[in-house]
Design a protein around this motif. Structure first.
Motif: not given
Length: 380
Positions: A106-117
């Motif tokens: 996980l290297h970018s904030p958009y990936q964090l958002d997708a994972m939390l979703a």
């Protein structure tokens, strides 16, 4: 048999395994990500991974760049853990990561958002192993220090997470004199301290091939051997053999014609090579259509294996003129025993790919990855 092919590459799987053993010997306590991305650095992702399977310990994994590469390993029956070094881009890829149990960066904030979703969706998934990548100075992929704090706090106790591993990637580890590596290590520790990451219980991964060999203070709990597995030198100005690495790929072809050219005559495209004297030359059945680099200049070395008095005589010579799509021309002035059909080694056993790469202004990584499907691969 090799003689049936105009160009072929011998892949020495014992050398591959020996190179992994050499990497592991640098710190036997470290877990290993055996990097097989880019089709196993051009060597064949499935044969390479299968050759390394019994060398991996519990907890080790394979490293790939894309979901497609990970799926290729699974389709081949390889069940060891697989780490996606570039993570995922789309929600569909994330769903595949979760379904297949892949580990991901996980290297970018958009990936964090997708994972939390995904976690919030209520879908039943097994907890994930996630590698949080910090940008410590390479400025390619990675979370900023502030973004890392956000990601760490969001995931460190989440029920959807099995394990968090912290990683970064060095920009100049191949240069023993560069201060950049130590600066990156310092920034990593500053970032971890700012996030109150407990170092005693958190696994870290910074070292790829160069750092495995020359920056032992960066080994931590994981390292990620890549080019060194294939016998290439990860350190600038060196050959892999200088560090005890064994060449895995030997690229071979053969002499398809021999002729004598008069003094003052030119050979090859552009008439860039002029024979200073009457000269014997050989035509070799390999070119840039096979992945041999077109930018290889005259004088780039090759090895000729000829027969004389019932034994093999190996002589080193060089290119004469430009590389063509299907052929190269070599100087046979000092190769008196050379004959049509003789084997020619372009790089590998006895001729480091790193040396050829330097002649071409590139790296062995690129040479390996550019070998085309027209070359026949033999695994030994």
């Amino acid at each position: 048999m090799a003689a049936e092919f105009r160009a072929w590459a011998t892949i020495d799987l014992q050398a591959l395994r020996a190179n992994l053993a050499l990497a592991r010997a640098q710190n036997p306590d470290c877990s290993v990500v055996a990097v097989v991305k880019a089709n196993g650095y051009g060597h064949g992702i499935v044969p390479v991974a299968k050759a390394l399977q019994d060398q991996l310990r519990a907890g080790d994994c394979f490293g790939v760049a894309s979901i497609e590469e990970a799926q290729t390993l699974r389709s081949a029956g390889i069940t060891e853990p697989v780490l996606l070094l570039e993570g995922f881009v789309t929600s569909g890829e994330l769903a595949e990561v979760a379904q297949q149990g892949f580990q991901c960066v996980l290297h970018s904030p958009y990936q964090l958002d997708a994972m939390l979703a995904l976690f919030a969706s209520g879908k039943s998934i097994e907890p994930l192993t996630v590698w949080l990548k910090i940008d410590t100075g390479m400025h390619r992929l990675g979370l900023s220090p502030a973004e890392f704090v956000t990601a760490w706090n969001a995931l460190k106790s989440h029920s959807g997470i099995r394990k968090l591993i912290v990683m970064s990637h060095f920009a100049c580890a191949d240069d023993p004199q560069s201060p950049a590596t130590e600066r990156q290590v310092a920034l990593l520790h500053e970032t971890l301290a700012a996030a109150n990451v407990p170092l005693a219980t958190t696994e870290l991964s910074l070292a790829a091939s160069a750092a495995i060999l020359i920056w032992p203070q960066t080994h931590y709990q994981w390292f990620r051997p890549g080019i060194m597995l294939y016998g290439g030198a990860p350190i600038m100005g060196e050959n892999g053999i200088d560090r005890g690495l064994r060449p895995v790929m030997t690229l071979r072809s053969r002499l398809m014609a021999i002729k004598t050219v008069a003094a003052g005559e030119a050979v090859g495209y552009g008439a860039s090579y002029i024979c200073e004297r009457e000269q014997r030359i050989g035509i070799v059945s390999i070119g840039y259509g096979d992945g041999y680099p077109r930018r290889a200049p005259s004088g780039t070395p090759v090895l000729i294996n000829s027969r004389h008095d019932g034994r093999i005589v190996q002589q080193r010579t060089g290119l004469a003129g430009r590389v063509s799509m299907d052929m190269i021309i070599v100087d046979l002035s000092e190769c008196e025993h050379a004959a049509v059909g003789d084997e020619v080694i372009l790089w590998g056993e006895g001729l480091p790919a790193d040396e050829i790469a330097r002649r071409c202004g590139t790296l062995a990584y690129e040479l390996f990855c550019q070998v085309t499907p027209r070359v026949h691969f033999q695994y030994v």
